[in-house]
Scaffold this active site. Structure first.
Site, short mmCIF file in Angstrom:
data_model
loop_
_atom_site.label_atom_id
_atom_site.label_comp_id
_atom_site.label_asym_id
_atom_site.label_seq_id
_atom_site.Cartn_x
_atom_site.Cartn_y
_atom_site.Cartn_z
CB CYS A 107 2.73 -0.34 10.30
SG CYS A 107 4.00 -0.50 11.56
CD GLU A 108 -3.28 2.26 6.43
OE1 GLU A 108 -4.19 2.27 5.59
OE2 GLU A 108 -3.35 2.84 7.53
#
Length: 139
Positions: free
Chosen positions: A60-61
């Site tokens: 996600c990051e």
């Protein structure tokens, strides 16, 4: 991210990292507004065999940070993560997962993206909110 296919577009900064290589991340699309990154479950599991939450968080990051970098690139800026909040909704034991980061804010110095992670069956696996600070590109 050596696994980035040419179809991912030229807006995505191609910065390989040992973590991206370890997780076997593949950039499928990359624009400031929407970035899509895939990852296999195999090799990214916790001891019980499910996808590791830390691997999901890194996915996600990465998706949001690549989008932030694509946004900052024209001005010589890169995105560095400042906040990550993730909720894991269901376990995944095989196949791959795909994270889609969609911009909620593309500012001059800050970006924010909502990220959804889906499995091969299209089921929602995790949701995340990621903020990035745009800083001068390190020399």
């Amino acid at each position: 991210m050596s696994r980035t296919p040419p179809s991912a577009g030229q807006n995505c900064p191609q910065t390989a990292s040992s973590l991206s290589d370890k997780l076997q991340l593949e950039v499928l699309e990359c624009t400031p507004e929407r970035t899509v990154v895939a990852m296999p479950v195999a090799g990214n599991t916790q001891p019980m065999g499910a996808l590791h939450g830390g691997a999901s968080a890194a996915l996600c990051e990465t998706a949001a940070s690549l989008a932030a970098c694509a946004h900052g690139e024209p001005n010589g800026l890169v995105g560095v993560g400042t906040n990550l909040s993730i909720t894991h909704l269901r376990p995944v034991f095989s196949g791959r997962v795909v994270a889609e980061a969609v911009a909620t804010l593309l500012g001059r110095t800050v970006t924010a993206h909502s990220v959804q992670v889906h499995d091969d069956a299209g089921r929602l696996v995790a949701i995340a909110q990621v903020s990035n600070q745009l800083i001068a590109k390190p020399v």
